[in-house]
Scaffold this active site. Sequence first.
Site, PDB file in Angstrom:
ATOM      1  N   GLN A   1     -44.995  14.597 -14.055  1.00  0.00           N
ATOM      2  CA  GLN A   1     -44.391  13.492 -13.308  1.00  0.00           C
ATOM      3  C   GLN A   1     -45.453  12.793 -12.466  1.00  0.00           C
ATOM      4  O   GLN A   1     -46.328  13.452 -11.885  1.00  0.00           O
ATOM      5  CB  GLN A   1     -43.296  14.025 -12.385  1.00  0.00           C
TER       6      GLN A   1
HETATM    7  P1  GTP Z   1     -42.834  18.022 -17.182  1.00  0.00           P
HETATM    8  O1  GTP Z   1     -42.755  19.445 -16.752  1.00  0.00           O
HETATM    9  O2  GTP Z   1     -41.829  17.150 -16.489  1.00  0.00           O
HETATM   10  O3  GTP Z   1     -44.216  17.467 -17.064  1.00  0.00           O
HETATM   11  O4  GTP Z   1     -42.438  17.960 -18.762  1.00  0.00           O
HETATM   12  P2  GTP Z   1     -42.991  18.858 -19.954  1.00  0.00           P
HETATM   13  O5  GTP Z   1     -44.168  18.204 -20.570  1.00  0.00           O
HETATM   14  O6  GTP Z   1     -43.179  20.267 -19.518  1.00  0.00           O
HETATM   15  O7  GTP Z   1     -41.808  18.757 -21.030  1.00  0.00           O
HETATM   16  P3  GTP Z   1     -40.733  19.883 -21.382  1.00  0.00           P
HETATM   17  O8  GTP Z   1     -41.383  21.021 -22.066  1.00  0.00           O
HETATM   18  O9  GTP Z   1     -39.924  20.147 -20.185  1.00  0.00           O
HETATM   19  O10 GTP Z   1     -39.879  19.118 -22.490  1.00  0.00           O
HETATM   20  C1  GTP Z   1     -39.211  17.894 -22.207  1.00  0.00           C
HETATM   21  C2  GTP Z   1     -38.069  17.698 -23.183  1.00  0.00           C
HETATM   22  O11 GTP Z   1     -38.579  17.480 -24.496  1.00  0.00           O
HETATM   23  C3  GTP Z   1     -37.138  18.913 -23.296  1.00  0.00           C
HETATM   24  O12 GTP Z   1     -35.825  18.438 -23.422  1.00  0.00           O
HETATM   25  C4  GTP Z   1     -37.595  19.577 -24.575  1.00  0.00           C
HETATM   26  O13 GTP Z   1     -36.555  20.292 -25.200  1.00  0.00           O
HETATM   27  C5  GTP Z   1     -38.004  18.393 -25.415  1.00  0.00           C
HETATM   28  N1  GTP Z   1     -39.027  18.729 -26.424  1.00  0.00           N
HETATM   29  C6  GTP Z   1     -40.183  19.408 -26.229  1.00  0.00           C
HETATM   30  N2  GTP Z   1     -40.885  19.509 -27.374  1.00  0.00           N
HETATM   31  C7  GTP Z   1     -40.155  18.883 -28.328  1.00  0.00           C
HETATM   32  C8  GTP Z   1     -40.353  18.638 -29.729  1.00  0.00           C
HETATM   33  O14 GTP Z   1     -41.349  19.020 -30.360  1.00  0.00           O
HETATM   34  N3  GTP Z   1     -39.370  17.935 -30.361  1.00  0.00           N
HETATM   35  C9  GTP Z   1     -38.253  17.488 -29.714  1.00  0.00           C
HETATM   36  N4  GTP Z   1     -37.356  16.819 -30.444  1.00  0.00           N
HETATM   37  N5  GTP Z   1     -38.044  17.686 -28.408  1.00  0.00           N
HETATM   38  C10 GTP Z   1     -38.976  18.372 -27.716  1.00  0.00           C
END
Ligand code: GTP
Length: 188
Positions: free
Chosen positions: A79
């Site tokens: 974020q």
């Molecule tokens: P922050 O902690 O806010 O920086 O986000 P992050 O990068 O850690 O992302 P996170 O792992 O929380 O995933 C964000 C969303 O994307 C979640 O709803 C996951 O389920 C979805 N997501 C993650 N990887 C994939 C993927 O390969 N395919 C799909 N369709 N959704 C994904």
Amino acid sequence: GLRKKEVNVLCLGLDNSGKTTIINQLKPSNPSNLLGPFSEEWKHVSQTQTQEIVPTIGFNIEKFKSSSLSFTVFDMSGQSRYRNLWEHYFKETHAVIFVVDSSDKLRMVVAKEELDTLLSHEDIRCRKIPVLFFANKMDLQDAMTSAKVSQMLCLESIQDKPWHICGSNAIKGEGLQEGLDWLQEQFG
Ligand code: GTP
Ligand code: MG
């Protein structure tokens, strides 16, 4: 005696790109990956259990051990309000995993800006630290190919660091093994 090599890894990328989902796939306690790529080779040694994935606040630290390496992964929040935390860990890091949502065309320029800020930072610029890119969310219909993501991020212009890009689907764990194998080789 023989000590495992200690490797600090920073996991960076915009919010919602899938960083925490990728790191969760490393945890054998994750019920969806009992047959997953890391359950046998990697030992998860942190206290934290796999939970439902929510946006990361600040950052989380996870530790993993393979036969020869001890990885400490800093799973940073993507974020915008937390991105200023990233640079405090640049000096200590030995590798970067940079995660991109391949379906998020609108924010690809923002991802590139953050990548450029990373690569030009004084604590990173002159060091040959490996950078592993995951072009994540390959399962989504409007996802760009990893070649296209690579082009949009101008990865070919990175000449002073080993880098590698893999397409991935973090939910199914696809593509993660290839990337992690590459990262491990960099410390072999
Ligand atoms: P922050 O902690 O806010 O920086 O986000 P992050 O990068 O850690 O992302 P996170 O792992 O929380 O995933 C964000 C969303 O994307 C979640 O709803 C996951 O389920 C979805 N997501 C993650 N990887 C994939 C993927 O390969 N395919 C799909 N369709 N959704 C994904
Ligand atoms: Mg997260």
